[in-house]
Design a protein around this motif. Structure first.
Motif, mmCIF file in Angstrom:
data_model
loop_
_atom_site.group_PDB
_atom_site.id
_atom_site.type_symbol
_atom_site.label_atom_id
_atom_site.label_comp_id
_atom_site.label_asym_id
_atom_site.label_seq_id
_atom_site.Cartn_x
_atom_site.Cartn_y
_atom_site.Cartn_z
ATOM 1 N N ASP A 8 0.814 -1.223 0.000
ATOM 2 C CA ASP A 8 0.000 0.000 0.000
ATOM 3 C C ASP A 8 0.849 1.275 0.000
ATOM 4 O O ASP A 8 0.654 2.158 0.832
ATOM 5 N N ASP A 43 -1.059 -2.625 -4.254
ATOM 6 C CA ASP A 43 -1.247 -1.174 -4.212
ATOM 7 C C ASP A 43 0.092 -0.452 -4.096
ATOM 8 O O ASP A 43 0.225 0.519 -3.375
ATOM 9 N N ASN A 76 -5.924 -4.059 -5.595
ATOM 10 C CA ASN A 76 -7.138 -3.567 -6.266
ATOM 11 C C ASN A 76 -6.938 -2.185 -6.892
ATOM 12 O O ASN A 76 -7.623 -1.821 -7.830
ATOM 13 N N HIS A 77 -5.966 -1.411 -6.373
ATOM 14 C CA HIS A 77 -5.705 -0.098 -6.971
ATOM 15 C C HIS A 77 -4.821 -0.196 -8.209
ATOM 16 O O HIS A 77 -4.894 0.658 -9.083
ATOM 17 N N HIS A 146 -2.641 -9.659 -1.726
ATOM 18 C CA HIS A 146 -3.426 -8.470 -1.376
ATOM 19 C C HIS A 146 -4.866 -8.917 -1.146
ATOM 20 O O HIS A 146 -5.429 -9.642 -1.962
ATOM 21 N N HIS A 178 -3.387 -4.396 1.848
ATOM 22 C CA HIS A 178 -4.743 -3.870 1.651
ATOM 23 C C HIS A 178 -5.219 -3.076 2.857
ATOM 24 O O HIS A 178 -5.809 -2.038 2.723
HETATM 25 MN MN LIG Z 1 -6.055 -2.166 -1.486
#
Ligand SMILES: [Mn+2]
Length: 360
Positions: A8, A43, A76-77, A146, A178
């Motif tokens: 992240d 991320d 997810n990013h 993640h 995450h």
């Molecule tokens: Mn994330």
């Protein structure tokens, strides 16, 4: 074998300069500690495709540290998808996992690293597929992933990870990303897992020191330690307003509690009971502004009741307060009136209808 676990970093996002500095600090720490494996649990970037300058700078920096084997499980990013940040010629020491749980063997470092990437913004629950693989013996197994650790059956759009599935991976350590708050290492079966948290917080919600986990895995077992990477951080502090004679005294207490936090964000919570004045959060924020980069004051204090005034009432409530004040005075002579004080407050709340009586 030494590894660094981070997640992240959200490079290329808001507050980008500070985030890039945290990333640079991490690479410095890797060099200094002679880390062999860098596990990035998603991320790394803030968006599926960040500006080319940011992406180039990141991969150039990773490529320059050629002895550092970098393994990325996209999040997810920054999903590993067509047209994304990872669709490029990567430096030879950088590997980005595909969507399926798979492994890379690094015999030179005695390690095998397992991982899976997000390929879209959302991913279903994690299942470590059992496949027949020809695995080299005698390597330490690590994992990078993640997602959201959740009890079995709990729904999450961000790759729910159950303890059962963590145990099934059989890796010695699973590096997770995450959740931006660092977690203490936990265990599922023979696997230790943890969230490193983000490397650099940017908002008031991300409290405390941020960084990465530095790990050592050898015949003596697994050892983890935290490495601070953040520049600025959010500091949480609390001030009890009880006993403050006036607003000025409260302001002085707050200034003392915040002290000097140049560059940091301060979250100040005012608690307790104030006598005769209300807490003006906005005024406190203005007054403390010079002591930190940003200050947010939360007023959780209650107004102290004027017991003497209530005691003068010729009501049942007044009689109750007079009786309790006598008892408090006696108890204070004996040393401790906390129980009586609480009884007085609860009693008054009951008069106000705040306490529900039990009716039999
Ligand atoms: Mn994330």
């Amino acid at each position: 074998m030494k590894f660094m676990h981070c997640a992240d970093l959200h490079l290329g996002g808001a507050g980008g300069g500070e985030r890039m500095r945290a990333f640079a600090r991490m690479l410095e720490a890797c060099a200094q500690e002679e880390v062999q494996l860098l596990l990035i649990a998603g991320d790394l970037f803030d968006a599926p495709r960040v500006d080319a300058r940011t992406a180039d700078a990141v991969f150039d920096a990773l490529g320059r540290q050629s002895g550092l084997c970098t393994l990325i499980a996209a999040g997810n990013h920054d999903p590993n998808c067509p047209g994304g940040n990872y669709e490029r010629e990567l430096p030879g020491n950088v590997h980005v996992f595909g969507r399926e749980w798979s492994c890379v063997e690094i015999p030179a470092y005695g390690a095998r690293v397992w991982g899976a990437s997000f390929a879209e913004e959302k991913e279903p629950a994690f299942v470590p597929q059992k496949r027949r693989l020809r695995l080299t013996e005698g390597l330490y197994d690590l994992g990078v992933l993640h997602g959201e650790v959740a009890s079995a059956g709990v729904r999450s759009e961000y790759r729910a990870i159950s303890a059962e599935c963590i145990a099934e991976t059989g890796v010695r350590y699973l590096a997770l990303g995450h959740i931006h708050a660092r977690s203490l290492p936990a265990r599922a079966g023979s696997t230790v897992y943890a969230y490193s948290g983000c490397a650099q917080g940017t908002g008031f919600d991300e409290v405390g020191e941020k960084g990465a986990y530095l790990g050592t895995l050898d015949e003596n077992g697994l050892e983890l330690s935290f490495v601070r990477l953040c520049g600025s951080m959010t500091v949480e502090t609390e001030v009890d307003a009880t006993g403050c004679a006036d607003w000025t005294e409260l302001a002085r207490r707050c200034a003392q509690a915040v002290d000097s936090q140049p560059g940091n964000r301060v979250r100040l919570r005012v608690t307790g009971r104030t006598a005769g004045f209300a807490v003006d959060a906005a005024a406190l924020e203005r007054m403390l502004a010079g002591r930190a980069a940003q200050v947010r004051v939360q007023d959780d204090a209650h107004l102290q009741r004027d017991y003497d005034a209530i005691g003068r009432e010729s009501t049942l409530r007044g009689a109750f307060v007079r009786r309790m004040q006598e008892r408090i005075a006696r108890a204070e002579r004996d040393g401790d009136a906390r129980t009586e004080q609480l009884a007085l407050e609860l009693g008054l709340s009951a008069f106000d209808g705040e306490v529900e009586p039990h009716v039999d």
